[in-house]
Design a protein around this motif. Sequence first.
Motif, PDB file in Angstrom:
ATOM      1  N   ASP A   1      21.571 -20.222   0.798  1.00 50.30           N
ATOM      2  CA  ASP A   1      20.521 -19.653   1.047  1.00 50.30           C
ATOM      3  C   ASP A   1      20.946 -18.016   2.299  1.00 50.30           C
ATOM      4  N   PRO A   2      22.238 -18.017   1.911  1.00 46.68           N
ATOM      5  CA  PRO A   2      22.027 -16.917   3.284  1.00 46.68           C
ATOM      6  C   PRO A   2      21.239 -16.193   2.554  1.00 46.68           C
ATOM      7  N   ARG A   3      20.947 -14.896   4.297  1.00 51.42           N
ATOM      8  CA  ARG A   3      20.355 -14.313   4.316  1.00 51.42           C
ATOM      9  C   ARG A   3      21.158 -12.785   4.329  1.00 51.42           C
ATOM     10  N   THR A   4      22.721 -12.467   3.777  1.00 43.33           N
ATOM     11  CA  THR A   4      23.343 -12.339   3.612  1.00 43.33           C
ATOM     12  C   THR A   4      24.455 -12.205   3.244  1.00 43.33           C
ATOM     13  N   VAL A   5      25.479 -11.465   2.665  1.00 46.98           N
ATOM     14  CA  VAL A   5      26.570 -12.721   1.937  1.00 46.98           C
ATOM     15  C   VAL A   5      28.089 -11.073   2.412  1.00 46.98           C
ATOM     16  N   ALA A   6      29.142 -11.738   2.828  1.00 51.07           N
ATOM     17  CA  ALA A   6      30.214 -10.500   2.829  1.00 51.07           C
ATOM     18  C   ALA A   6      31.295 -11.353   1.706  1.00 51.07           C
TER      19      ALA A   6
ATOM     20  N   ARG B   1      18.461 -10.786  -4.368  1.00 47.44           N
ATOM     21  CA  ARG B   1      17.938 -11.584  -3.362  1.00 47.44           C
ATOM     22  C   ARG B   1      18.215 -11.289  -1.446  1.00 47.44           C
ATOM     23  N   ARG B   2      19.730 -11.037  -1.213  1.00 46.12           N
ATOM     24  CA  ARG B   2      19.657 -10.963  -0.832  1.00 46.12           C
ATOM     25  C   ARG B   2      21.270  -9.909  -0.569  1.00 46.12           C
ATOM     26  N   PRO B   3      21.165  -9.104   0.615  1.00 45.43           N
ATOM     27  CA  PRO B   3      22.899  -7.624   0.473  1.00 45.43           C
ATOM     28  C   PRO B   3      23.598  -8.475   0.779  1.00 45.43           C
ATOM     29  N   VAL B   4      24.881  -7.761  -0.143  1.00 45.01           N
ATOM     30  CA  VAL B   4      26.164  -8.365  -0.793  1.00 45.01           C
ATOM     31  C   VAL B   4      26.892  -7.169  -0.140  1.00 45.01           C
ATOM     32  N   HIS B   5      27.775  -7.362   0.953  1.00 48.56           N
ATOM     33  CA  HIS B   5      29.598  -6.797   0.777  1.00 48.56           C
ATOM     34  C   HIS B   5      30.127  -7.124   0.391  1.00 48.56           C
TER      35      HIS B   5
ATOM     36  N   GLY C   1      38.836 -14.218  12.792  1.00 46.47           N
ATOM     37  CA  GLY C   1      37.992 -13.417  13.836  1.00 46.47           C
ATOM     38  C   GLY C   1      37.101 -12.541  14.151  1.00 46.47           C
ATOM     39  N   ASP C   2      37.457 -11.889  12.580  1.00 47.59           N
ATOM     40  CA  ASP C   2      36.202 -10.311  12.683  1.00 47.59           C
ATOM     41  C   ASP C   2      34.800 -10.891  11.810  1.00 47.59           C
ATOM     42  N   ALA C   3      34.600 -12.404  11.375  1.00 46.32           N
ATOM     43  CA  ALA C   3      33.119 -12.611  10.981  1.00 46.32           C
ATOM     44  C   ALA C   3      32.544 -13.370  11.848  1.00 46.32           C
ATOM     45  N   LEU C   4      33.477 -14.007  13.346  1.00 52.56           N
ATOM     46  CA  LEU C   4      32.857 -14.423  14.292  1.00 52.56           C
ATOM     47  C   LEU C   4      31.833 -13.187  14.782  1.00 52.56           C
ATOM     48  N   ASP C   5      33.110 -12.498  15.302  1.00 46.34           N
ATOM     49  CA  ASP C   5      32.455 -11.654  16.324  1.00 46.34           C
ATOM     50  C   ASP C   5      31.283 -10.477  15.131  1.00 46.34           C
ATOM     51  N   ALA C   6      31.360 -10.881  14.061  1.00 43.60           N
ATOM     52  CA  ALA C   6      30.340  -9.854  13.276  1.00 43.60           C
ATOM     53  C   ALA C   6      29.016 -10.461  12.940  1.00 43.60           C
ATOM     54  N   GLY C   7      29.039 -11.849  13.769  1.00 38.54           N
ATOM     55  CA  GLY C   7      27.907 -13.573  14.287  1.00 38.54           C
ATOM     56  C   GLY C   7      27.824 -14.078  13.003  1.00 38.54           C
ATOM     57  N   ALA C   8      28.215 -14.008  12.213  1.00 38.98           N
ATOM     58  CA  ALA C   8      28.391 -14.853  10.588  1.00 38.98           C
ATOM     59  C   ALA C   8      28.151 -16.138  11.274  1.00 38.98           C
ATOM     60  N   ARG C   9      26.952 -16.796  10.876  1.00 36.75           N
ATOM     61  CA  ARG C   9      27.264 -18.326  10.780  1.00 36.75           C
ATOM     62  C   ARG C   9      27.231 -19.540  10.535  1.00 36.75           C
ATOM     63  N   ALA C  10      28.250 -18.653   9.031  1.00 32.22           N
ATOM     64  CA  ALA C  10      28.672 -19.755   7.872  1.00 32.22           C
ATOM     65  C   ALA C  10      30.138 -19.114   7.733  1.00 32.22           C
ATOM     66  N   LEU C  11      30.888 -19.686   7.041  1.00 30.89           N
ATOM     67  CA  LEU C  11      32.026 -19.443   6.520  1.00 30.89           C
ATOM     68  C   LEU C  11      32.510 -20.353   5.736  1.00 30.89           C
ATOM     69  N   VAL C  12      33.364 -19.573   4.147  1.00 31.17           N
ATOM     70  CA  VAL C  12      33.375 -20.697   3.436  1.00 31.17           C
ATOM     71  C   VAL C  12      34.702 -20.505   2.653  1.00 31.17           C
TER      72      VAL C  12
ATOM     73  N   ASP D   1      24.380 -22.461  -4.839  1.00 30.65           N
ATOM     74  CA  ASP D   1      23.080 -22.463  -4.992  1.00 30.65           C
ATOM     75  C   ASP D   1      22.132 -22.279  -5.738  1.00 30.65           C
ATOM     76  N   SER D   2      21.858 -23.140  -7.257  1.00 35.90           N
ATOM     77  CA  SER D   2      21.026 -22.735  -8.085  1.00 35.90           C
ATOM     78  C   SER D   2      19.538 -21.661  -8.146  1.00 35.90           C
ATOM     79  N   ALA D   3      19.471 -22.381  -6.981  1.00 37.31           N
ATOM     80  CA  ALA D   3      17.668 -21.833  -6.741  1.00 37.31           C
ATOM     81  C   ALA D   3      17.852 -21.109  -5.902  1.00 37.31           C
ATOM     82  N   SER D   4      18.710 -20.686  -4.479  1.00 36.58           N
ATOM     83  CA  SER D   4      18.932 -19.038  -4.138  1.00 36.58           C
ATOM     84  C   SER D   4      20.165 -18.162  -4.714  1.00 36.58           C
ATOM     85  N   ALA D   5      20.198 -18.118  -6.125  1.00 36.15           N
ATOM     86  CA  ALA D   5      20.694 -17.489  -6.544  1.00 36.15           C
ATOM     87  C   ALA D   5      22.287 -17.294  -5.903  1.00 36.15           C
ATOM     88  N   LEU D   6      22.993 -17.648  -5.438  1.00 32.90           N
ATOM     89  CA  LEU D   6      24.582 -18.496  -4.822  1.00 32.90           C
ATOM     90  C   LEU D   6      25.509 -18.524  -5.851  1.00 32.90           C
TER      91      LEU D   6
END
Length: 648
Positions: free
Chosen positions: A7-12, A37-41, A83-94, A130-135
């Motif tokens: 249930d992320p706040r934002t997704v890229a 539900r959340r900003p998508v990039h 590296g870019d994702a971690l530098d941008a502050g991402a908390r989870a990577l798939v 995740d069906s509850a968080s529309a992910l």
Amino acid sequence: MTEALFDPRTVAVVGASGDPAKWGYWLARGALSGASRRPVHLVNARGADVLGHPTHHSLRDLRETPDLVAIATPPHTYEQVVGDALDAGARALVAITAGVVYPGGLPALAERVRSAGARLVGPTSMGVYDSASALALTWGTLTPGPIGVVSQSGSVGLELGYLAAKEGLGLSRFVSVGAAADLGVRELAEAVVAAPHTRVVILYLEDLSIGRDLIALAGGKPVILLTVGGSAAGRRAVTSHTGALATPDAVVDALCRAAGVLRARTPQEAIHIAQACLAVPAPVRRVAVVADSGGQGAIAAELAERLGLEVPAFSPATAEALRALLPPEAGLSNPVDLAGAGEADLATYPKIAELVAPEVDAVVLTGYFASYAADSPALEGAELTAAAHLAETLTTRPCLIHTMRPEGPTVDFLRAAGVPVHGTIDAVMTGLSALTFSREVWTPPAASSTPLGDISGFVALRRTLLASGISFPDGTLYDGGDPGLTYPVVLKALGPAHKTEVGGVVLGVGTPEELHREARRMRDRLGGLPLWVEEQVVSPGVELIVGAHRDPHAGPVVTFGAGGVLAELIADTVTALAPLTHERAKDLIATTRVSRVLNGWRGAPPADVDAVAHAMVVLGGILDARPELTEIEINPLKDGLALDAYAS
């Protein structure tokens, strides 16, 4: 980790694409489905619009932190994108990307991610949902529902989702483990089990490296394990009979029993078991079969009994009540043959089901009910009324339905009401039969206080087992003189695990002269191995095997069954996690066919089952306490006496 991943706040989405043949398309499409539900990039190296939305050239161009980053770019870009994702502050990577070659390998990748305070699913994952968080970061389209899925094969996981949708169900959460550089089965499964909207969980595992962690995982909600038994517990060389009998498949079953986990053999079977779990709150043993015809009733009843269910005859009072409602030619026992009464009045179905329900754990309707409205729209109202009555009144005893045409408004209504509807009777009974045992999670007994002695060689092992209360025939090392034993005796070589195959055992030696002669011959065959001579047990008692084996994933397991030289051929054994309590050992003995012989077969005196159970407890305890050991066994065990023992 759970919030950022499911249930992320934002997704890229890195590698977003407008081409439906590419992963980037499905990730972008799925991410955008949750845009309310959340900003998508969306990130596309060429900067082209994707699905009518603008894209960024790189994660470095984003003006806000992407909580979750999904990666579907070529392997050579992976290090840079991570590296870019971690530098941008991402908390989870798939990481969908396959074929990743990361400097230092996957351990270095995991360390890089964790050191930045993030977690990684994959690489080579097929996404999360995740069906509850529309992910919906997966290929294709999944249907919301109550089933959580954790899969080491993304394709199998998605297949489970599609099969669930066909049965009127769907998924709560889905995660494809992939190469598991960072997050593994245990952590991801815990997150899926913990989700409030998950009511039942299916695990597809291609190995059982999760081991005994499965026990802690399966504490609250029903868990179904779909696995490949031949590879699930690893491959190893075995030297003892126990190692041969404690097959990977037997170890998987033992682990499932200990964890209270239900086992499935195919994805479809897993879904049928999940349906039964959702409809049936308690273990099932007795079922009532209500059928449109004698043939359907007979098939259903016989299948139920073959699968371990009981189809008990109804009480005289219930039979009389049925007689008052059904035609004279109807079958009034169990199964019930409606003999046309259901077709004449659709209200008959719920009435009969309600009448027989108190005598069983579950009711099965088999035949045409739920198909009337699909074929004859004029009957839709009456059938829906009957279906509503069925769903409302059978609240203490679940009802499962086999209908010949599993489609139409009545099927949809029943499934929405939580009543499983299947197109085959096989599906109904397979699901129910998986629930025939109570899901009681195994807890290891307290460690034994018996001191563990030396087991280096047969003589030392025999001494230790004797001190633990296991009996042996009188015997001694053969030194060329008179052993001072009562003849006949047994002569055997010490060393080979399979003595009979190499001529290392001679039975029925009747005199000292014969003993000396056979000893010379055995030494000629086998060289300078030490020899052991002991009094021969002459009795009609059955030969048993009791052994403990260390599985690479499940740890120590105990195996019991018919023994002797035919142990593998007969293969009447049971395997369970060690250590055992005495009562648990006796329960395991009772599950084998040979237990009927031990209890006294055709007038024969019963064997000392307590002595057998004690041997199981002792061997399991030794292996549990001695991590340097691989296996230990007594084979055969006869009349409470250990006739041979082996440890390595």
